[in-house]
Design a protein around this motif. Structure first.
Motif, PDB file in Angstrom:
ATOM      1  N   VAL A 164       0.748  -1.382   0.083  1.00 20.50           N
ATOM      2  CA  VAL A 164       0.109   0.012  -0.141  1.00 20.50           C
ATOM      3  C   VAL A 164       0.998   1.340  -0.014  1.00 20.50           C
ATOM      4  O   VAL A 164       1.679   1.617   0.842  1.00 20.50           O
ATOM      5  CB  VAL A 164      -1.061  -0.080   1.220  1.00 20.50           C
ATOM      6  CG1 VAL A 164      -1.641   1.294   1.298  1.00 20.50           C
ATOM      7  CG2 VAL A 164      -1.819  -1.273   1.016  1.00 20.50           C
ATOM      8  N   THR A 165       0.639   1.932  -0.890  1.00 19.88           N
ATOM      9  CA  THR A 165       1.278   3.355  -0.933  1.00 19.88           C
ATOM     10  C   THR A 165       0.228   4.403  -0.418  1.00 19.88           C
ATOM     11  O   THR A 165      -0.909   4.254  -0.582  1.00 19.88           O
ATOM     12  CB  THR A 165       1.828   3.758  -2.448  1.00 19.88           C
ATOM     13  OG1 THR A 165       0.734   4.315  -3.173  1.00 19.88           O
ATOM     14  CG2 THR A 165       2.551   2.635  -3.068  1.00 19.88           C
ATOM     15  N   GLY A 166       0.744   5.432   0.164  1.00 18.73           N
ATOM     16  CA  GLY A 166      -0.032   6.586   0.733  1.00 18.73           C
ATOM     17  C   GLY A 166      -1.007   6.164   2.019  1.00 18.73           C
ATOM     18  O   GLY A 166      -2.061   6.208   2.177  1.00 18.73           O
ATOM     19  N   LEU A 189       4.315   1.557   2.005  1.00 20.72           N
ATOM     20  CA  LEU A 189       5.640   2.027   1.196  1.00 20.72           C
ATOM     21  C   LEU A 189       5.770   3.479   1.856  1.00 20.72           C
ATOM     22  O   LEU A 189       5.039   4.518   2.106  1.00 20.72           O
ATOM     23  CB  LEU A 189       5.516   2.377  -0.255  1.00 20.72           C
ATOM     24  CG  LEU A 189       6.663   2.824  -0.970  1.00 20.72           C
ATOM     25  CD1 LEU A 189       7.445   1.789  -1.156  1.00 20.72           C
ATOM     26  CD2 LEU A 189       6.042   3.232  -2.437  1.00 20.72           C
ATOM     27  N   VAL A 190       7.318   3.746   2.380  1.00 18.14           N
ATOM     28  CA  VAL A 190       7.496   4.951   2.863  1.00 18.14           C
ATOM     29  C   VAL A 190       8.801   5.480   1.999  1.00 18.14           C
ATOM     30  O   VAL A 190       9.692   4.781   1.853  1.00 18.14           O
ATOM     31  CB  VAL A 190       7.689   4.846   4.288  1.00 18.14           C
ATOM     32  CG1 VAL A 190       6.424   4.784   5.051  1.00 18.14           C
ATOM     33  CG2 VAL A 190       8.805   3.976   4.718  1.00 18.14           C
ATOM     34  N   ALA A 222      -0.590  -8.101  -4.996  1.00 18.14           N
ATOM     35  CA  ALA A 222      -1.281  -6.753  -5.317  1.00 18.14           C
ATOM     36  C   ALA A 222      -0.680  -5.628  -4.783  1.00 18.14           C
ATOM     37  O   ALA A 222      -0.038  -5.656  -3.601  1.00 18.14           O
ATOM     38  CB  ALA A 222      -2.724  -7.018  -4.981  1.00 18.14           C
ATOM     39  N   VAL A 223      -0.936  -4.488  -5.490  1.00 17.16           N
ATOM     40  CA  VAL A 223      -0.383  -3.094  -4.936  1.00 17.16           C
ATOM     41  C   VAL A 223      -1.627  -2.113  -5.089  1.00 17.16           C
ATOM     42  O   VAL A 223      -2.405  -2.208  -5.990  1.00 17.16           O
ATOM     43  CB  VAL A 223       0.445  -2.617  -6.006  1.00 17.16           C
ATOM     44  CG1 VAL A 223       1.004  -0.871  -5.461  1.00 17.16           C
ATOM     45  CG2 VAL A 223       1.980  -3.440  -6.051  1.00 17.16           C
ATOM     46  N   VAL A 224      -1.802  -1.546  -3.917  1.00 22.29           N
ATOM     47  CA  VAL A 224      -3.098  -0.552  -4.045  1.00 22.29           C
ATOM     48  C   VAL A 224      -2.087   0.653  -3.776  1.00 22.29           C
ATOM     49  O   VAL A 224      -1.483   1.233  -2.745  1.00 22.29           O
ATOM     50  CB  VAL A 224      -3.774  -0.646  -2.607  1.00 22.29           C
ATOM     51  CG1 VAL A 224      -4.972   0.303  -2.697  1.00 22.29           C
ATOM     52  CG2 VAL A 224      -4.414  -2.004  -2.794  1.00 22.29           C
ATOM     53  N   HIS A 225      -2.081   1.595  -4.741  1.00 21.31           N
ATOM     54  CA  HIS A 225      -1.389   2.659  -5.162  1.00 21.31           C
ATOM     55  C   HIS A 225      -2.128   4.101  -4.825  1.00 21.31           C
ATOM     56  O   HIS A 225      -3.081   4.382  -5.522  1.00 21.31           O
ATOM     57  CB  HIS A 225      -0.763   2.793  -6.325  1.00 21.31           C
ATOM     58  CG  HIS A 225      -0.032   4.157  -6.585  1.00 21.31           C
ATOM     59  ND1 HIS A 225       0.744   4.800  -5.958  1.00 21.31           N
ATOM     60  CD2 HIS A 225       0.007   5.101  -7.962  1.00 21.31           C
ATOM     61  CE1 HIS A 225       1.445   5.900  -6.563  1.00 21.31           C
ATOM     62  NE2 HIS A 225       0.779   5.819  -7.601  1.00 21.31           N
TER      63      HIS A 225
END
Length: 461
Positions: A164-166, A189-190, A222-225
């Protein structure tokens, strides 16, 4: 010592075992914190087993308050308790009970025994105040629990590893505990070189535009952007526009390039977008995913943002662009900004009030993200909005009614444009009559399709 009892029960659409196990997982506690009561977790040990504890700091009006609780009387799949060690009560014990109805249904009972510091206060003043606060709190908690369990029972059969970004934003801060309490593994993600030292975090080097510890992403499903500067945080100066473009378009391109380098790429890439991609449209111009896109800074930004995610598609990932309408939550966004003015009798529509306001509940944002990960048929642009779009005036009237306030103060267009400039003209005076055609066609059932439902949920009414 005068001891009072408060109880609240709910029927759940999952087995007793699943309802109980949900409470043992990371993120469950955070999911049950109401947005109108900002709470900081000072420290915690363990989960809900005997001897585990949590220390919290919250606000009672303008008064800071600490609450330390320890767990006891744990009986797997049947009950657990937390008892106050330090806090505002003279005595406080909360028993969580779980009863079996059948193999797929259960009942949960929250039972609280408490006493206030002074019997006189408890008898004549304090009890009604406390019971009102507890009723609002547990109304919100039980609704959230039922929604979460329902969504996970439909879409979380397969447990995923998700980046997860953000994660600290409005959606991300709700999404991460929602996913982990459903049994998924989440990495956040940081930016920063210290992130490899923090469990559960993946670092991003902003100068080199690359992952710092990419090895943690092996086996990613999976990626959740969601990363991007807040579009409504300040007026759109030239420098601000560059920040918005950098944080959305350029970062998305770099992220997709780095994901494509992994030994095994994730199957799904879900990226945030905005319903503003259609520009400002007339109220009778009904928009679906394939409708003509619009003009203006916001529309162009969204178009470029979605185009940047094509890098993930070229690498072989299934890409979903969720075009969010106004996300309704008391934790942030439009509803949080309007809540205090309306309570102070200062609410009303912007401009003519005829502009369409596409909205979506924070619960349906979480639901659509999970649904998009679970359903391989969902690809490309998805209008993440409620099926029942309203005008700005209808939105204002419903919020005023829910808060039992008037809706008499109209904010003129000239005032909006003078105060907010181009941002105000596009965000507040423009509108889109968008429909979630692709989501409903593929089988997503909205939890909050009516405005009244989301207001009562978010406000704990």
């Amino acid at each position: 010592m005068l001891v009072h009892t408060f109880s609240r029960s709910s029927h759940l659409s999952v087995s007793r075992e699943e309802a109980f196990q949900w409470h043992t997982r990371e993120g469950a506690f955070e999911r049950l914190l109401p947005p109108w009561m900002p709470t900081q977790i000072l420290s915690r040990q363990g989960s809900i087993h005997n001897g585990d504890f949590v220390k919290l700091k919250s606000m009672l009006g303008i008064i800071p308050m600490e609450f330390h609780a320890q767990h006891q009387n744990y009986i797997e799949n049947k009950q657990f308790e937390d008892i106050q060690i330090k806090g505002p009560f003279h005595f406080y014990k909360h028993t969580h009970k779980f009863e079996k109805i059948d193999e797929t249904k259960s009942k949960m009972i929250d039972e609280i025994h408490y006493s206030l510091p002074f019997d006189f206060v408890s008898k004549f003043i304090g009890r009604s105040f406390v019971e009102e606060k507890l009723s609002r709190l547990f109304t919100y908690r039980h609704r959230t629990l039922k929604y979460d369990l329902f969504l996970h029972s439909k879409y979380s059969q397969k447990k995923l590893k998700i980046l997860v970004t953000g994660a600290s934003g409005l959606v991300g801060s709700a999404l991460v505990p929602f996913l982990t309490s459903g049994g998924h593994t989440v990495l956040k993600l940081v930016r920063g070189n210290n992130s490899p030292l923090i469990p559960g975090y993946v670092g991003w080097d902003s100068e080199k535009n690359q992952f710092i510890n990419a090895n943690l992403l092996e086996g990613l499903d999976a990626v959740v952007h969601l990363a991007g500067e807040n579009i409504a945080a300040q007026k759109w100066s030239d420098s601000r526009k560059k920040e918005l473009i950098q944080s959305r378009v350029h970062f998305t391109s770099a992220l997709c390039q780095e994901l494509a380098k992994l030994n095994k790429i994730p199957a799904t890439f879900i990226s945030a977008s905005g319903i503003g991609i259609f520009g400002s449209r007339d109220y009778d111009d009904i928009l679906h995913e394939d409708s003509r896109l619009g003009e203006g800074f916001l529309a162009q930004l969204a178009k470029d943002w979605e185009q940047a995610s094509r890098g993930a598609e070229r690498a072989g990932m299934r890409v979903v662009n969720l075009r969010f309408g106004s996300i309704l939550s008391l934790s942030g966004g439009m509803l949080k900004k309007l809540y205090t003015p309306y309570r102070l009798y200062l609410g009303g529509p912007f401009g003519s009030g005829r502009q369409m306001l596409p909205w979506i509940s924070i619960m349906d944002v979480l639901g659509l993200i999970l649904f998009s990960m679970a359903n391989n048929k969902v690809t490309g642009a998805v209008n993440a909005v409620s099926p029942h779009t309203v005008t700005n005036e209808q939105f204002s009237e419903m919020l005023a009614q829910t808060l039992d306030r008037p809706n008499s103060l109209r904010i003129p267009e000239l005032f909006v444009e003078t105060l907010f400039g181009e941002m105000g003209k596009e965000l507040l005076l423009g509108g889109q009559h968008a429909k979630p055609v692709k989501a409903t066609k593929n089988g997503y059932d909205f939890l909050h399709s009516q405005l009244h439902d989301v207001f009562t949920y978010c406000l704990g009414i």
